[in-house]
Design a protein around this motif. Structure first.
Motif, PDB file in Angstrom:
ATOM      1  N   ARG A 121       0.840  -1.207   0.000  1.00 35.28           N
ATOM      2  CA  ARG A 121       0.000   0.000   0.000  1.00 35.28           C
ATOM      3  C   ARG A 121       0.872   1.254   0.000  1.00 35.28           C
ATOM      4  O   ARG A 121       0.669   2.186  -0.790  1.00 35.28           O
ATOM      5  CB  ARG A 121      -0.912   0.013   1.229  1.00 35.28           C
ATOM      6  CG  ARG A 121      -1.697   1.323   1.365  1.00 35.28           C
ATOM      7  CD  ARG A 121      -2.380   1.498   2.706  1.00 35.28           C
ATOM      8  NE  ARG A 121      -1.453   1.635   3.815  1.00 35.28           N
ATOM      9  CZ  ARG A 121      -1.768   2.225   4.972  1.00 35.28           C
ATOM     10  NH1 ARG A 121      -2.970   2.734   5.148  1.00 35.28           N
ATOM     11  NH2 ARG A 121      -0.900   2.293   5.940  1.00 35.28           N
ATOM     12  N   ARG A 122       1.855   1.289   0.878  1.00 31.88           N
ATOM     13  CA  ARG A 122       2.690   2.483   0.987  1.00 31.88           C
ATOM     14  C   ARG A 122       3.611   2.632  -0.222  1.00 31.88           C
ATOM     15  O   ARG A 122       3.912   3.746  -0.641  1.00 31.88           O
ATOM     16  CB  ARG A 122       3.495   2.427   2.284  1.00 31.88           C
ATOM     17  CG  ARG A 122       2.613   2.503   3.530  1.00 31.88           C
ATOM     18  CD  ARG A 122       3.409   2.841   4.759  1.00 31.88           C
ATOM     19  NE  ARG A 122       4.107   4.093   4.584  1.00 31.88           N
ATOM     20  CZ  ARG A 122       5.252   4.407   5.208  1.00 31.88           C
ATOM     21  NH1 ARG A 122       5.821   3.543   6.011  1.00 31.88           N
ATOM     22  NH2 ARG A 122       5.826   5.567   5.009  1.00 31.88           N
ATOM     23  N   GLU A 126       3.656   6.076  -2.048  1.00 30.85           N
ATOM     24  CA  GLU A 126       4.871   6.887  -1.991  1.00 30.85           C
ATOM     25  C   GLU A 126       5.510   7.037  -3.368  1.00 30.85           C
ATOM     26  O   GLU A 126       6.041   8.091  -3.698  1.00 30.85           O
ATOM     27  CB  GLU A 126       5.879   6.261  -1.018  1.00 30.85           C
ATOM     28  CG  GLU A 126       5.428   6.232   0.438  1.00 30.85           C
ATOM     29  CD  GLU A 126       5.395   7.613   1.076  1.00 30.85           C
ATOM     30  OE1 GLU A 126       5.818   8.603   0.436  1.00 30.85           O
ATOM     31  OE2 GLU A 126       4.938   7.706   2.232  1.00 30.85           O
ATOM     32  N   ARG A 127       5.414   5.982  -4.194  1.00 31.12           N
ATOM     33  CA  ARG A 127       5.975   6.123  -5.531  1.00 31.12           C
ATOM     34  C   ARG A 127       5.189   7.158  -6.338  1.00 31.12           C
ATOM     35  O   ARG A 127       5.763   7.964  -7.088  1.00 31.12           O
ATOM     36  CB  ARG A 127       5.968   4.771  -6.260  1.00 31.12           C
ATOM     37  CG  ARG A 127       6.673   4.861  -7.615  1.00 31.12           C
ATOM     38  CD  ARG A 127       6.255   3.745  -8.548  1.00 31.12           C
ATOM     39  NE  ARG A 127       6.838   3.938  -9.870  1.00 31.12           N
ATOM     40  CZ  ARG A 127       6.379   4.785 -10.782  1.00 31.12           C
ATOM     41  NH1 ARG A 127       5.327   5.556 -10.520  1.00 31.12           N
ATOM     42  NH2 ARG A 127       6.961   4.919 -11.954  1.00 31.12           N
ATOM     43  N   PHE A 128       3.866   7.155  -6.174  1.00 33.37           N
ATOM     44  CA  PHE A 128       3.039   8.127  -6.897  1.00 33.37           C
ATOM     45  C   PHE A 128       3.378   9.554  -6.467  1.00 33.37           C
ATOM     46  O   PHE A 128       3.515  10.456  -7.309  1.00 33.37           O
ATOM     47  CB  PHE A 128       1.558   7.839  -6.631  1.00 33.37           C
ATOM     48  CG  PHE A 128       0.621   8.833  -7.261  1.00 33.37           C
ATOM     49  CD1 PHE A 128       0.302   8.765  -8.608  1.00 33.37           C
ATOM     50  CD2 PHE A 128       0.057   9.856  -6.496  1.00 33.37           C
ATOM     51  CE1 PHE A 128      -0.558   9.690  -9.178  1.00 33.37           C
ATOM     52  CE2 PHE A 128      -0.800  10.783  -7.062  1.00 33.37           C
ATOM     53  CZ  PHE A 128      -1.105  10.701  -8.410  1.00 33.37           C
ATOM     54  N   HIS A 129       3.532   9.759  -5.155  1.00 31.44           N
ATOM     55  CA  HIS A 129       3.769  11.116  -4.653  1.00 31.44           C
ATOM     56  C   HIS A 129       5.211  11.576  -4.824  1.00 31.44           C
ATOM     57  O   HIS A 129       5.467  12.769  -5.025  1.00 31.44           O
ATOM     58  CB  HIS A 129       3.377  11.198  -3.181  1.00 31.44           C
ATOM     59  CG  HIS A 129       1.896  11.110  -2.945  1.00 31.44           C
ATOM     60  ND1 HIS A 129       1.010  12.067  -3.384  1.00 31.44           N
ATOM     61  CD2 HIS A 129       1.138  10.162  -2.337  1.00 31.44           C
ATOM     62  CE1 HIS A 129      -0.231  11.727  -3.044  1.00 31.44           C
ATOM     63  NE2 HIS A 129      -0.178  10.579  -2.422  1.00 31.44           N
ATOM     64  N   ARG A 130       6.177  10.642  -4.774  1.00 32.01           N
ATOM     65  CA  ARG A 130       7.583  11.032  -4.791  1.00 32.01           C
ATOM     66  C   ARG A 130       8.245  10.799  -6.136  1.00 32.01           C
ATOM     67  O   ARG A 130       9.346  11.295  -6.379  1.00 32.01           O
ATOM     68  CB  ARG A 130       8.344  10.298  -3.684  1.00 32.01           C
ATOM     69  CG  ARG A 130       7.817  10.643  -2.296  1.00 32.01           C
ATOM     70  CD  ARG A 130       8.470   9.819  -1.200  1.00 32.01           C
ATOM     71  NE  ARG A 130       7.848  10.078   0.079  1.00 32.01           N
ATOM     72  CZ  ARG A 130       8.213  11.049   0.915  1.00 32.01           C
ATOM     73  NH1 ARG A 130       9.215  11.842   0.591  1.00 32.01           N
ATOM     74  NH2 ARG A 130       7.579  11.223   2.064  1.00 32.01           N
ATOM     75  N   LEU A 137      11.163   4.000  -1.249  1.00 30.07           N
ATOM     76  CA  LEU A 137      11.796   3.115  -0.269  1.00 30.07           C
ATOM     77  C   LEU A 137      12.457   3.914   0.850  1.00 30.07           C
ATOM     78  O   LEU A 137      12.455   3.497   2.015  1.00 30.07           O
ATOM     79  CB  LEU A 137      12.813   2.214  -0.958  1.00 30.07           C
ATOM     80  CG  LEU A 137      12.216   1.146  -1.883  1.00 30.07           C
ATOM     81  CD1 LEU A 137      13.320   0.416  -2.624  1.00 30.07           C
ATOM     82  CD2 LEU A 137      11.361   0.162  -1.100  1.00 30.07           C
ATOM     83  N   ASP A 138      13.030   5.074   0.513  1.00 25.20           N
ATOM     84  CA  ASP A 138      13.580   5.938   1.565  1.00 25.20           C
ATOM     85  C   ASP A 138      12.494   6.332   2.560  1.00 25.20           C
ATOM     86  O   ASP A 138      12.707   6.320   3.780  1.00 25.20           O
ATOM     87  CB  ASP A 138      14.182   7.201   0.956  1.00 25.20           C
ATOM     88  CG  ASP A 138      15.505   6.948   0.250  1.00 25.20           C
ATOM     89  OD1 ASP A 138      16.108   5.876   0.489  1.00 25.20           O
ATOM     90  OD2 ASP A 138      15.931   7.806  -0.546  1.00 25.20           O
ATOM     91  N   ALA A 139      11.311   6.689   2.051  1.00 30.32           N
ATOM     92  CA  ALA A 139      10.222   7.130   2.918  1.00 30.32           C
ATOM     93  C   ALA A 139       9.688   5.995   3.786  1.00 30.32           C
ATOM     94  O   ALA A 139       9.313   6.202   4.940  1.00 30.32           O
ATOM     95  CB  ALA A 139       9.087   7.714   2.072  1.00 30.32           C
ATOM     96  N   ILE A 140       9.660   4.791   3.231  1.00 30.06           N
ATOM     97  CA  ILE A 140       9.074   3.659   3.960  1.00 30.06           C
ATOM     98  C   ILE A 140      10.077   3.011   4.908  1.00 30.06           C
ATOM     99  O   ILE A 140       9.753   2.704   6.062  1.00 30.06           O
ATOM    100  CB  ILE A 140       8.549   2.604   2.966  1.00 30.06           C
ATOM    101  CG1 ILE A 140       7.465   3.206   2.074  1.00 30.06           C
ATOM    102  CG2 ILE A 140       7.997   1.389   3.709  1.00 30.06           C
ATOM    103  CD1 ILE A 140       7.094   2.322   0.899  1.00 30.06           C
TER     104      ILE A 140
END
Length: 382
Positions: A121-122, A126-130, A137-140
């Motif tokens: 899910r993340r 996160e890929r869509f937003h970043r 992967l950095d964010a997660i």
């Protein structure tokens, strides 16, 4: 695990050279088994030895990316439990939580544990937003150099391509991983139409990881337990008469209590919201167009979930059965009590496994539903 916010990886403190755990994973597993009142299954021994060996070499430089373990086996064989003891031991039994904020590597091993449903899910979000897998992967995972993935699976073609890119990125970064799965590597992405597209990723996993089967002939989830907290505090009720609902501590809501729960930009209908208890209708939440991310939101927001009107899955569309399996997975992993109100007993609900119209993961679903108290016409009790 309800004290940890859903959606956040579980993080262990750094393990520096010369600061290894004071006891081995082998010792920790034995002590935790004794505390829980059971003996190790011989089928678990190879996994225990492999995890112990991995923990002992974590302070050494990794000879390559994804240098770790792929633990697979049938449902209820203790894969998640073994991985959690490993993660706790690596973290010196001092678990923390939260997201990492950067991708830089410091000294020592920084480990995180994530459930694969939540990771996917993340990863999508996160890929869509970043805009990139690296940033996502950095964010997660932050600066983790050991990642424990629970219930690794790939069924959807769109997920498969995203997972393939994430695996290659983690490999290039030199990140170690421990995976648990109900499937051997060759069983990932089982659809004949798409399996060949995922074969390069399967080859990478088998080349970089030690693949260990967690065997045994016993489903440990079905063993008697006095623990009725968390997910085990729920029930499977059929048919849901007023008397059986009362035995489960429930009172059916009236039509006037129907409302909605807002998730993102969408309003989802629910039968009732009573404090931290949410009543769901099977028609919308399993037969409708909902996603795992919607159920993860419920697990974060509510303390108890009631799913009403569950039919026999064999007569339903395949994705309906999969949504039901996903809902059970998410709530079990989040240790959120679940009350299933069905028209038939658990066996009839899940009958025809492996045939058209039944979820891929229904065996795991059956194992998890066995944790719930059963309230039916033949006998009351577990």
């Amino acid at each position: 695990m309800r004290d940890l916010p859903a959606g956040h990886p579980t993080r262990s403190p750094a393990l520096d050279e010369g600061d290894r755990p004071s006891r081995s994973v082998r010792d920790a597993v034995g002590q935790d088994a004794a505390r829980r009142g059971f003996s190790l299954d011989p089928g678990q021994a190879p996994a225990v030895e492999a995890l112990d060996a991995l923990a002992a070499r974590l302070a050494e430089p990794s000879p390559g990316g994804l240098n770790g373990l792929y633990l697979w086996g049938s449902v209820g064989r203790g894969k998640t439990w073994l991985m959690d003891v490993f993660h706790a031991t690596v973290g010196r039994l001092a678990l923390g939580s939260g997201r990492g904020s950067g991708s830089g590597r410091g000294p020592g091993t920084r480990a995180v544990r994530v459930h694969f449903h939540d990771f996917l899910r993340r990863l999508h979000g996160e890929r869509f937003h970043r805009g990139s897998i690296d940033a996502a992967l950095d964010a997660i995972l932050g600066d983790a150099d050991l990642v424990c993935f629970d219930e690794f699976h790939v069924h959807d073609a769109g997920d498969a391509m995203l997972v393939a890119r994430a695996v290659r990125t983690l490999d290039a970064r030199g990140v170690r991983v421990v995976l648990t799965s109900n499937y051997p590597p060759s069983g990932l992405m089982p659809s004949p139409a798409y399996h060949h597209l995922f074969v390069p990723t399967i080859d990478l996993l088998t080349a970089r990881l030690d693949v260990v089967e967690v065997g045994g002939h016993r489903d440990h989830r079905r063993a008697p337990s006095e623990d009725v907290a968390g997910f085990r505090g729920g029930s499977f009720v059929w048919p849901a008469t007023d008397a059986r609902l009362a035995a489960a501590g429930l009172d059916r809501p009236g039509p006037a209590e129907a409302t909605t729960v807002r998730i993102g930009s969408r309003e989802h209908p629910v039968l009732a919201v009573r404090g931290d208890v949410v009543w769901l209708g099977f028609g919308h939440w399993c037969a409708g167009r909902t996603a795992v991310s919607d159920v993860l939101h419920l697990a974060e927001r509510f303390g108890t979930v009631v799913l009403d009107g569950v039919p026999a899955l064999g007569a339903q569309a395949p994705d309906t059965g999969q949504r039901f399996a996903n809902l059970v997975d998410v709530l079990c992993d989040g240790d959120v009590p679940l009350h299933v109100l069905a028209h038939q007993d658990p066996e009839e609900t899940l009958r025809r496994h492996g045939e058209e119209g039944v979820a891929l993961d229904v065996e795991r679903t059956a194992s998890r539903l066995a944790l719930l108290r059963r309230l039916g016409p033949v006998a009351l009790g577990r």
